[in-house]
Design a protein around this motif. Sequence first.
Motif, PDB file in Angstrom:
ATOM      1  N   LYS A  27     -24.058  44.378  27.129  1.00  0.00           N
ATOM      2  CA  LYS A  27     -22.911  43.494  26.351  1.00  0.00           C
ATOM      3  C   LYS A  27     -21.565  43.748  27.303  1.00  0.00           C
ATOM      4  O   LYS A  27     -20.578  42.841  27.670  1.00  0.00           O
ATOM      5  N   ILE A  28     -21.498  45.663  26.893  1.00  0.00           N
ATOM      6  CA  ILE A  28     -20.404  46.219  26.786  1.00  0.00           C
ATOM      7  C   ILE A  28     -19.706  46.517  28.396  1.00  0.00           C
ATOM      8  O   ILE A  28     -18.488  45.938  29.217  1.00  0.00           O
ATOM      9  N   GLU A  51     -35.891  44.130  36.413  1.00  0.00           N
ATOM     10  CA  GLU A  51     -36.102  42.885  36.532  1.00  0.00           C
ATOM     11  C   GLU A  51     -36.173  42.502  35.259  1.00  0.00           C
ATOM     12  O   GLU A  51     -35.209  40.679  34.552  1.00  0.00           O
ATOM     13  N   THR A  52     -36.481  42.729  33.845  1.00  0.00           N
ATOM     14  CA  THR A  52     -36.805  41.770  32.532  1.00  0.00           C
ATOM     15  C   THR A  52     -36.050  41.605  31.817  1.00  0.00           C
ATOM     16  O   THR A  52     -35.694  41.149  30.717  1.00  0.00           O
ATOM     17  N   TYR A  53     -34.429  42.981  32.343  1.00  0.00           N
ATOM     18  CA  TYR A  53     -32.853  42.610  31.456  1.00  0.00           C
ATOM     19  C   TYR A  53     -32.338  41.922  32.409  1.00  0.00           C
ATOM     20  O   TYR A  53     -31.115  42.103  32.035  1.00  0.00           O
ATOM     21  N   ALA A  54     -32.955  41.265  33.879  1.00  0.00           N
ATOM     22  CA  ALA A  54     -32.104  40.940  34.427  1.00  0.00           C
ATOM     23  C   ALA A  54     -30.977  39.469  33.937  1.00  0.00           C
ATOM     24  O   ALA A  54     -30.226  39.028  34.612  1.00  0.00           O
ATOM     25  N   LYS A  55     -31.899  38.594  33.086  1.00  0.00           N
ATOM     26  CA  LYS A  55     -30.642  38.214  32.858  1.00  0.00           C
ATOM     27  C   LYS A  55     -29.922  38.443  31.471  1.00  0.00           C
ATOM     28  O   LYS A  55     -28.982  37.599  31.107  1.00  0.00           O
ATOM     29  N   TYR A  56     -30.104  39.413  30.714  1.00  0.00           N
ATOM     30  CA  TYR A  56     -28.816  40.062  30.015  1.00  0.00           C
ATOM     31  C   TYR A  56     -27.304  40.718  31.415  1.00  0.00           C
ATOM     32  O   TYR A  56     -26.520  40.490  31.102  1.00  0.00           O
ATOM     33  N   ILE A  57     -28.091  41.078  32.182  1.00  0.00           N
ATOM     34  CA  ILE A  57     -26.476  41.661  33.620  1.00  0.00           C
ATOM     35  C   ILE A  57     -25.755  39.755  33.813  1.00  0.00           C
ATOM     36  O   ILE A  57     -26.280  39.354  34.119  1.00  0.00           O
ATOM     37  N   LYS A  58     -25.152  40.183  33.935  1.00  0.00           N
ATOM     38  CA  LYS A  58     -23.731  39.162  34.087  1.00  0.00           C
ATOM     39  C   LYS A  58     -23.224  39.537  36.002  1.00  0.00           C
ATOM     40  O   LYS A  58     -23.153  40.120  36.241  1.00  0.00           O
TER      41      LYS A  58
END
Length: 58
Positions: A27-28, A51-58
């Motif tokens: 988020k930061i 790939e698992t956390y790609a949806k949280y990366i803007k």
Amino acid sequence: MRYRIEYADRRCCSFANSRKDLLEWLKILNDEEIADIRKVYKNGATDSVKETYAKYIK
């Protein structure tokens, strides 16, 4: 579980001590380009989990 966030410009990396901390870092770091997110095991081995956390990366 520790996570290492590697930046695209290879200048440094950040560490998160848990999944909750990792999500806070993501988020930061919305202005940074992230090259990879690696899960760090106690024996020092790492696996990519970008790939698992790609949806949280803007």
